[in-house]
Design an enzyme around this catalytic site. Structure first.
Site, PDB file in Angstrom:
ATOM      1  N   SER A 148       0.844  -1.200   0.000  1.00 15.85           N
ATOM      2  CA  SER A 148       0.000   0.000   0.000  1.00 15.85           C
ATOM      3  C   SER A 148       0.873   1.241   0.000  1.00 15.85           C
ATOM      4  CB  SER A 148      -0.900   0.016   1.241  1.00 15.85           C
ATOM      5  OG  SER A 148      -1.512   1.278   1.426  1.00 15.85           O
ATOM      6  N   TYR A 161      -1.877  -0.201  10.579  1.00 11.95           N
ATOM      7  CA  TYR A 161      -2.048  -0.669   9.199  1.00 11.95           C
ATOM      8  C   TYR A 161      -0.840  -0.282   8.352  1.00 11.95           C
ATOM      9  CZ  TYR A 161      -3.754  -0.979   4.401  1.00 11.95           C
ATOM     10  OH  TYR A 161      -3.877  -1.276   3.074  1.00 11.95           O
TER      11      TYR A 161
END
Length: 253
Positions: A148, A161
């Site tokens: 990501s 995250y």
């Protein structure tokens, strides 16, 4: 654009019940690969397989939980029994549970670590011998990790995250040193805002509104557009490794 290098290959895709994983599985199958689709939701996997087969592709549904050793081991047996050795692995399973760290939600932290990091390691352990063996035989072998943009850019309340994705990006970089000399390619793909189910897991109205505001301002990629990147990198000549790609909506700086 040529995708001939995908025809006849055997792929495993995690997180294939929805989002990027599903889109990758559908596209790889459309380009001639036979695809084992892995995820926890058997009903969703069956629907994905039905879609692939209806379009003339080959697919196998394997219900599996990447956070569980025994489940992954059983999945490997199922894949090998049906398709034999694998030469393409795409780790697309992931979970995003943003909240302030001082909320102390250790259960969410553990779930993200178990899925986004340890789950990937389980899949790598499960199929390393297949990938190395395929490369040794002169065939193309690929390991693709879906990380990501959060691996590099901080977002408030996404610390854990982002940390898991930074770990995955670093892992991919390190694995190239181990696998590259054995002709196994490792590609790390870092999407920005992408239409997936990740946002539906957010339990804070304020954080959901934050995501919606970002999408309104910057736009969003479709899962199919990220899948196209996966298909492109894995269909290059076997001596070409596109090692890391960040793919963003044009307005996402």
């Amino acid at each position: 654009m040529s995708y001939e290098n995908l025809a006849g290959r055997t792929a495993v895709v995690t997180g294939a019940a929805s989002g990027i994983g599903e889109a990758v599985a559908v596209l790889l199958a459309a380009r001639g690969a036979r695809v084992a689709v892995l995820a926890r939701r058997r009903d969703r996997l069956d629907a994905v397989v039905e879609k692939i087969r209806a379009d003339g592709g080959q697919a196998l549904a394997v219900a599996a939980d990447v956070t569980d050793d025994g489940s992954v081991d059983a999945a490997v047996e199922s894949v090998h029994a049906a398709y034999g050795a694998v030469d393409l692995v795409v780790n697309a399973a992931g979970v995003m549970l943003p909240n302030p760290v001082d909320d102390g939600r250790s259960d969410e932290w553990q779930r993200m670590i178990d899925t986004n990091v340890t789950g990937v390691l389980r899949m790598i352990r499960a199929f390393t011998a297949d990938l190395v063996g395929a490369a040794a035989e002169g065939r193309t072998a690929d390991l693709v990790n879906i990380s990501s943009i959060g691996a590099h850019i901080t977002f408030p309340n996404y610390a854990v995250y982002g940390a898991t994705k930074a770990a995955l990006t670093y892992l991919s970089q390190s694995l190239r040193g181990e696998f590259g000399p054995r002709d196994v390619r490792v590609t790390n793909i870092e999407p920005g805002l992408t239409q997936t189910e990740l946002a539906t897991h957010i339990d804070s109205d304020g954080l959901r509104e934050q995501i919606d505001g970002m999408i309104d301002a910057m736009g969003i990629l479709s899962s199919a557009e990220v899948a196209d990147v996966v298909a492109y990198v894995t269909s290059r000549p076997r001596h070409v490794n596109l090692r890391q790609i960040m793919v963003l909506p044009t307005r996402q700086a």
